[in-house]
Write an enzyme that holds these catalytic residues in place. Structure first.
Site, short mmCIF file in Angstrom:
data_model
loop_
_atom_site.label_atom_id
_atom_site.label_comp_id
_atom_site.label_asym_id
_atom_site.label_seq_id
_atom_site.Cartn_x
_atom_site.Cartn_y
_atom_site.Cartn_z
CB THR B 103 -0.73 -0.09 1.29
OG1 THR B 103 -0.16 0.07 2.48
CG2 THR B 103 -1.74 -1.24 1.27
CE LYS B 132 10.78 5.28 1.80
NZ LYS B 132 10.24 5.14 0.38
CD GLU B 156 17.38 -6.63 0.34
OE1 GLU B 156 17.92 -7.73 0.60
OE2 GLU B 156 17.45 -5.68 0.42
N GLY B 213 8.33 9.71 -14.19
CA GLY B 213 7.35 9.02 -13.17
C GLY B 213 8.33 8.80 -11.79
CD GLU B 216 5.71 9.98 -4.83
OE1 GLU B 216 4.43 9.99 -4.98
OE2 GLU B 216 6.35 8.83 -5.01
CE LYS B 231 13.78 5.13 -0.31
NZ LYS B 231 13.93 6.08 -1.51
#
Lengths: 345, 345
Positions: B103, B132, B156, B213, B216, B231
């Site tokens: 999602t 994440k 991963e 692409g 955002e 991250k």
């Protein structure tokens, strides 16, 4: 000392810098291995070419072995475990579960390491090799032999020390097919090309490399691309299922590269590096080694000194690059240790 | 279809670009998975936010699902497997063995993905997440829950798509302790900084990134360093056993970087990149994100466009860098597939 009854006896062939560093690292990690993998590990034999041999099926005193070599340059005659066995006799007759092959590389044959490994497999013993000769010259046959005997065959250290290359593909890129490899895998030539560009002479550069320990007494095997060709053959045999040998790698060394060429490339925003390449051509895996001009903006241009890189291209993950930075002997020792963990885990 | 009686049912939460690419890749690899791992895999549920939901415990028709989304933008009302379940209801009630959480990221909370994952764990189901959020916000608790329930938790894809980062350390650097991480992990800022250096305007660059692409609709989370901070938190939580969240990462975005600064750095032989860092300070793991000047000769300067890099430093292997080059959606799909192999192997 045994836990769950699991005990692994190791025979070490070769006790140079890599062998000593591995023995010291293993000694340091014995307790952690026992705890994490519920098994004990002991070294039952160490063979050297000219510094004696030790055998004790109940386990050698590693600290004593390291000290003797450190202080006298050879194992002591009065060491109770002293033996006159050769490396091949150790492989054939000593009591062990895992043979670790660390003898010097014979780049044009892979021998006698191949014989050592074969002897171990015939006795259904696992093998770890940091010697790339057998992987470059006789991988497929040895792997088949290991499989038919039901034992493990590990060789991570043969290319880029303990940096994950073979294990990277096997463990973390499952279902991927390797379609190409590209690398800078020879420190000596990488160092020479860089230093010549700075205006130093070939003799100066070679002398410094020897002093720092990464240039061989006779650097011609590096300079002519043979070391890189052996690594390329190893990569192609393992990762691309080739059955190739170093003499079949299209090879060009750096002996023809002049300071003038290097300076010219430099002023055009480029560097010259000795590149290893493997790819599929007309359905066959082919490999090459040779100097190439690289744009300074590219990743490969940043690989300096004793650092190395390999880019592995697969059908599902595209190109993935792995870089080893300024390795020392601990990174070689770790490569052997990581293979040991694969065998015992 | 079953072999050895092993069958894995998958519930997919999210069917955007990553979900569709994963479904197509899985479809392509079903036979190979069956052969190599002696098990069959089927998708029993697909949930989306606004494009409908499909459920069938005997397996959905993936080709039909992909076609419906492709042609109509949503699942067809007449699809016999159409359902009105929400993602959370799927996680809580559908028949599956493995939940795949794809999602959209909620960068300030990790929700509702955390709730989905928790629901699966409470039912003793395995979880794979490419989102994440949960790894950045609630990793330790979720990992403990997975362990106590005896199920697997794989992630991963949350950093650098399918490029081995977490699996690299877990599978190929055994016994190593991670002491530091450093990376370029945000494509949007990497692209903006490069293009501004060439003299283009911010608006031009953002427009191109959106068209291609990888930028955002609202690029502020990237520009202000939030994506990189998430991250970084994920890396530190997994690799350095931290218990940190994105808001605790010292964060500076690139919004203050001017073309003048970039040009000045350029003429001094440097580039400016948004760097993620993690290290141990006074016994605690700390993380930071911020723009830094890097010498053009360094590896990190060569990471351009949508490529990314992470350098993982360990006690035994020193620094090892992994680079992903110009990833596309297949590399995200592969990351999820590689985690699936970890669960079923």
């Amino acid at each position: 000392m045994k836990e769950d009854g699991r005990e692994f006896k190791i025979a070490l062939l070769g006790f140079g810098n890599a062998g000593k560093a591995f023995a010291a690292l293993l000694w340091d990690k014995l307790e952690e291995i026992r705890k994490n993998y519920r098994c004990s590990v002991l070294v039952t034999a160490i063979a050297t070419g000219s510094r004696g041999c030790l055998i004790n099926e109940n386990g050698l005193d590693l600290t004593r072995a390291l000290n003797e070599i450190q202080e006298r340059g050879h194992f002591a005659a009065e060491n109770p475990d002293a033996s006159t066995f050769t490396s091949l006799e150790i492989a054939e007759k000593a009591v062990y579960d895992i043979l670790i092959e660390l003898t010097p590389l014979a780049i044009f044959s892979g021998q006698p390491a191949i014989d050592h490994i074969e002897a171990a497999f015939h006795r259904k013993k696992h093998v770890i090799t940091a010697n790339k000769g057998p992987i470059a010259w006789d991988f497929k046959r040895l792997r088949r032999l290991a499989e038919s005997q039901g034992v493990k065959f590990c060789y991570e250290t043969t290319v880029m020390d303990g940096t994950p290359v073979f294990n990277l593909v096997e463990d973390t890129l499952k279902l991927c097919r390797v379609t190409a490899v590209k690398g800078i895998l020879n420190s000596t030539t990488n160092f020479i090309l860089e230093e010549l560009t700075k205006g130093r002479t070939y003799d100066e550069v070679i002398a410094e490399g020897k002093e720092r320990g990464f240039v061989e007494a006779d650097p011609s095997l590096d300079v002519e691309g043979w070391d890189a060709a052996a690594k390329t053959a190893a990569l192609l045999n393992v990762l691309m299922d080739a059955d190739i040998t170093p003499d079949l790698i299209q090879r060009k060394g750096i002996e023809g590269i002049t300071t003038k060429q290097l300076r010219e490339a430099d002023s055009n925003g480029k560097v010259i590096k000795l590149l290893c390449r493997g790819m599929i051509q007309n359905g066959a895996v082919v490999g090459s080694v040779g100097p190439e001009e690289i744009d300074k903006k590219e990743l490969f241009a940043s690989i300096s000194g004793t650092s190395s890189v390999v880019t592995i291209t697969t059908d599902l993950m595209g190109p993935v690059s792995v870089v080893e930075h300024d390795p020392e002997i601990l990174q070689t020792a770790y490569g052997v240790l990581s293979d040991l963990i694969r065998v015992i885990a």
